[in-house]
Design a protein around this motif. Structure first.
Motif, PDB file in Angstrom:
ATOM      1  N   GLN A   1       0.894  -1.400   0.359  1.00  0.00           N
ATOM      2  CA  GLN A   1       0.097   0.148  -0.159  1.00  0.00           C
ATOM      3  C   GLN A   1       1.202   1.422  -0.164  1.00  0.00           C
ATOM      4  OE1 GLN A   1      -3.325   0.479   0.070  1.00  0.00           O
ATOM      5  NE2 GLN A   1      -3.011   2.250  -0.036  1.00  0.00           N
ATOM      6  N   ASN A   2       1.880   0.948   0.348  1.00  0.00           N
ATOM      7  CA  ASN A   2       2.783   2.439   0.763  1.00  0.00           C
ATOM      8  C   ASN A   2       3.231   2.312  -1.073  1.00  0.00           C
ATOM      9  OD1 ASN A   2       1.840   3.053   3.432  1.00  0.00           O
ATOM     10  ND2 ASN A   2       3.302   1.318   4.509  1.00  0.00           N
ATOM     11  N   THR A   3       3.712   1.215  -1.224  1.00  0.00           N
ATOM     12  CA  THR A   3       4.376   1.739  -2.368  1.00  0.00           C
ATOM     13  C   THR A   3       3.919   2.226  -3.805  1.00  0.00           C
ATOM     14  OG1 THR A   3       5.999  -0.196  -2.172  1.00  0.00           O
ATOM     15  CG2 THR A   3       6.077   0.210  -4.732  1.00  0.00           C
ATOM     16  N   ILE A   4       2.119   1.720  -3.873  1.00  0.00           N
ATOM     17  CA  ILE A   4       1.582   2.192  -4.877  1.00  0.00           C
ATOM     18  C   ILE A   4       0.790   3.709  -4.248  1.00  0.00           C
ATOM     19  CG2 ILE A   4       1.412  -0.067  -5.481  1.00  0.00           C
ATOM     20  CD1 ILE A   4      -1.523  -0.191  -4.226  1.00  0.00           C
ATOM     21  N   ALA A   5       1.237   3.799  -2.800  1.00  0.00           N
ATOM     22  CA  ALA A   5       0.155   5.130  -3.147  1.00  0.00           C
ATOM     23  C   ALA A   5       0.142   5.995  -4.300  1.00  0.00           C
ATOM     24  CB  ALA A   5       0.561   5.659  -1.416  1.00  0.00           C
ATOM     25  N   ASN A   6      -1.461   7.035  -4.188  1.00  0.00           N
ATOM     26  CA  ASN A   6      -1.415   7.551  -5.058  1.00  0.00           C
ATOM     27  C   ASN A   6      -0.796   7.750  -6.636  1.00  0.00           C
ATOM     28  OD1 ASN A   6      -2.792   9.333  -3.179  1.00  0.00           O
ATOM     29  ND2 ASN A   6      -0.405  10.163  -2.143  1.00  0.00           N
ATOM     30  N   THR A   7      -0.484   6.267  -6.786  1.00  0.00           N
ATOM     31  CA  THR A   7      -0.243   6.170  -7.972  1.00  0.00           C
ATOM     32  C   THR A   7      -1.025   5.975  -9.013  1.00  0.00           C
ATOM     33  OG1 THR A   7      -0.137   3.497  -7.670  1.00  0.00           O
ATOM     34  CG2 THR A   7       2.056   4.860  -7.522  1.00  0.00           C
TER      35      THR A   7
ATOM     36  N   PHE B   1      -5.797  -7.393  -4.583  1.00  0.00           N
ATOM     37  CA  PHE B   1      -7.891  -7.710  -3.701  1.00  0.00           C
ATOM     38  C   PHE B   1      -7.310  -9.175  -3.263  1.00  0.00           C
ATOM     39  CE2 PHE B   1      -7.617  -8.205  -8.237  1.00  0.00           C
ATOM     40  CZ  PHE B   1      -8.421  -9.331  -8.885  1.00  0.00           C
ATOM     41  N   ASP B   2      -8.472  -9.632  -2.526  1.00  0.00           N
ATOM     42  CA  ASP B   2      -8.260 -11.075  -1.734  1.00  0.00           C
ATOM     43  C   ASP B   2      -9.730 -12.090  -3.316  1.00  0.00           C
ATOM     44  OD1 ASP B   2     -10.902 -10.354  -0.996  1.00  0.00           O
ATOM     45  OD2 ASP B   2     -10.464  -9.889   0.744  1.00  0.00           O
ATOM     46  N   TRP B   3      -9.037 -13.153  -2.317  1.00  0.00           N
ATOM     47  CA  TRP B   3     -10.890 -13.728  -3.247  1.00  0.00           C
ATOM     48  C   TRP B   3     -11.993 -14.095  -3.040  1.00  0.00           C
ATOM     49  CZ3 TRP B   3      -8.543 -19.536  -2.263  1.00  0.00           C
ATOM     50  CH2 TRP B   3      -6.996 -19.969  -2.741  1.00  0.00           C
ATOM     51  N   SER B   4     -12.235 -12.778  -2.449  1.00  0.00           N
ATOM     52  CA  SER B   4     -13.664 -12.643  -2.530  1.00  0.00           C
ATOM     53  C   SER B   4     -14.431 -11.422  -2.994  1.00  0.00           C
ATOM     54  CB  SER B   4     -13.861 -11.893  -0.415  1.00  0.00           C
ATOM     55  OG  SER B   4     -13.341 -10.813  -0.124  1.00  0.00           O
ATOM     56  N   GLY B   5     -13.344 -10.626  -3.636  1.00  0.00           N
ATOM     57  CA  GLY B   5     -13.004  -9.959  -4.825  1.00  0.00           C
ATOM     58  C   GLY B   5     -13.188  -8.185  -3.571  1.00  0.00           C
ATOM     59  N   LYS B   6     -12.539  -8.477  -2.312  1.00  0.00           N
ATOM     60  CA  LYS B   6     -12.479  -7.159  -2.007  1.00  0.00           C
ATOM     61  C   LYS B   6     -10.818  -6.729  -1.812  1.00  0.00           C
ATOM     62  CE  LYS B   6     -14.756  -6.871   1.838  1.00  0.00           C
ATOM     63  NZ  LYS B   6     -14.819  -6.992   3.313  1.00  0.00           N
ATOM     64  N   GLU B   7     -10.608  -5.124  -1.901  1.00  0.00           N
ATOM     65  CA  GLU B   7      -9.754  -4.713  -2.446  1.00  0.00           C
ATOM     66  C   GLU B   7      -9.451  -4.224  -1.107  1.00  0.00           C
ATOM     67  OE1 GLU B   7      -8.407  -3.549  -5.370  1.00  0.00           O
ATOM     68  OE2 GLU B   7      -9.646  -2.974  -6.774  1.00  0.00           O
ATOM     69  N   VAL B   8      -7.687  -5.173  -0.624  1.00  0.00           N
ATOM     70  CA  VAL B   8      -7.275  -4.905   0.359  1.00  0.00           C
ATOM     71  C   VAL B   8      -5.805  -4.014  -0.121  1.00  0.00           C
ATOM     72  CG1 VAL B   8      -7.474  -6.798   0.878  1.00  0.00           C
ATOM     73  CG2 VAL B   8      -5.338  -6.689  -0.344  1.00  0.00           C
ATOM     74  N   CYS B   9      -6.057  -3.325  -1.305  1.00  0.00           N
ATOM     75  CA  CYS B   9      -4.279  -2.303  -1.418  1.00  0.00           C
ATOM     76  C   CYS B   9      -5.164  -1.862  -2.853  1.00  0.00           C
ATOM     77  CB  CYS B   9      -2.986  -3.120  -1.720  1.00  0.00           C
ATOM     78  SG  CYS B   9      -2.159  -3.847  -0.638  1.00  0.00           S
ATOM     79  N   HIS B  10      -4.972  -0.157  -2.629  1.00  0.00           N
ATOM     80  CA  HIS B  10      -5.374   0.551  -3.982  1.00  0.00           C
ATOM     81  C   HIS B  10      -4.616   2.067  -3.498  1.00  0.00           C
ATOM     82  CE1 HIS B  10      -7.348   1.951  -6.588  1.00  0.00           C
ATOM     83  NE2 HIS B  10      -8.114   1.654  -7.183  1.00  0.00           N
TER      84      HIS B  10
END
Length: 376
Positions: A74-80, A90-99
């Motif tokens: 999350q820290n790596t991809i922040a604001n990209t 995202f996980d197998w449930s389809g929920k975003e865990v990092c964005h």
């Protein structure tokens, strides 16, 4: 005025032709260039997604807590998310865990699964290009803060329920394609203007050159026509003079007083043959003499033809050279038999004989002597 109109129509024709070609060519070049741009974006996104997936796998298999791994990503991809492409998890449930946009974390992934499947094929850039064209109006209608993106590749993290997704920012890529189009249209416009103007100038220069050549040919033709006109005028005058001298029975004396080269005719007639019959032919009745297959033929004005055993050289020795002219190796013609003189070939002359279907060619070297003979 006609030339200006011709040049104007030429300019319009070149412009229309270029616009027709450019209208098809620019679309093709834009699509090819856009596909290459999208292909680069896709390959970069896939490579980045695979690297993060492998790195996450190594960290988790190395005993690092999954939550810490997620936080690092999350820290790596922040604001990209404002870039043309970015990564999310995202996980197998389809929920975003990092964005890149933290407000999206915890939300359900919303993506076109058929698009992801189609992008795995060889023509993935064509698929995304078509998607951009279809989404353009919708994208332009949204506020600038809203970003429409699509998942173009997924890379599962081994030994976990995490999936790394590569996104393409449709607005950003669409903007890049618009800039590409603007560049292409600008280049085609400048190139078109240069081609049209240079073609127009080339047409004018070439047209002016050929106009000058045509004018020169017309001038030369007018000069030749004047010379032929004078030649025929001299012919008529000389023929009239010969007729008058014949009527006065003083041809020899008049010719002798007009020129030093005049040869007094020693004969009034020549002996010829028609089959085995010996026929005397008055010289004044001879229209022309020619040789064929070593036989000399004498043709009179009334069309009667007889033969002689003498060659043309021998015949000419017995003729008045002021009245008869050796046109070429085959013909001797009488001044009174000439109907018309016509320009033929390169400075040659063609002689038409009265009441006879025969054309006699005087060569370029012989033409000057013929003109001088007429001016006697």
């Amino acid at each position: 005025m006609r030339k200006d109109r011709l040049y104007f129509l030429t300019f319009i024709s070149i412009s229309v032709i270029f616009l027709i070609i450019a209208s098809f060519g620019v679309k093709y070049f834009i699509k090819v260039s856009a596909n290459q741009l999208i292909e680069i974006q896709l390959e970069s996104s896939k490579r980045e997604a695979n690297e993060i997936s492998r790195l996450s796998h190594y960290q988790i298999s190395g005993g690092i807590d999954k939550q810490i791994v997620i936080e690092n990503i999350q820290n790596t991809i922040a604001n990209t998310h404002n870039e043309a492409s970015f990564i999310s998890v995202f996980d197998w449930s389809g929920k975003e865990v990092c964005h890149p946009d933290r407000t999206k974390v915890g939300q359900k992934v919303n993506s076109d699964q058929s698009l992801i499947k189609s992008l795995s094929e060889e023509d993935s850039s064509d698929k995304l290009y078509d998607l951009l064209l279809n989404q353009r109006k919708e994208t332009d209608s949204l506020p600038s803060i809203d970003r429409i993106s699509e998942i173009v590749y997924i890379a599962p993290v081994k030994d976990s329920d995490l999936i790394v997704a590569a996104h393409v920012n449709l607005n950003k890529v669409s903007g890049q394609i618009r800039k590409l189009k603007t560049s292409f249209y600008t280049i085609f416009a400048l190139m078109g203007g240069l081609i049209i103007l240079s073609s127009f100038m080339a047409v004018r220069i070439i047209g002016s050159y050929y106009e000058k050549q045509l004018e020169q040919k017309n001038t030369d033709l007018e000069s030749e026509l004047l010379n032929l006109s004078k030649l025929n005028t001299d012919l008529i005058a000389y023929q009239q003079k010969v007729v008058e001298n014949t009527e006065e029975e003083s041809i020899d004396s008049n010719i002798e007083s007009n020129t030093e080269n005049t040869k007094e005719s020693s004969k009034k007639r020549i002996l010829t043959y028609i089959r085995n019959e010996l026929i005397p032919v008055p010289i004044n009745n001879i229209s022309y003499i020619y040789t064929e297959n070593t036989i000399t033929y004498i043709v009179c004005f009334n069309g009667k033809k007889s033969t002689s055993n003498d060659s043309l050289d021998d015949m000419l020795m017995n003729l008045d050279t002021s009245l008869f002219f050796r046109a070429n190796r085959q013909f001797i013609i009488s001044i009174t038999a000439i109907a018309k003189i016509i320009k033929y070939g390169n400075s040659q002359l063609k002689i038409l004989i009265k009441d006879a279907d025969v054309e006699i060619i005087i060569s370029k070297n012989k033409a000057a002597e013929f003109r001088q003979w007429l001016n006697i």
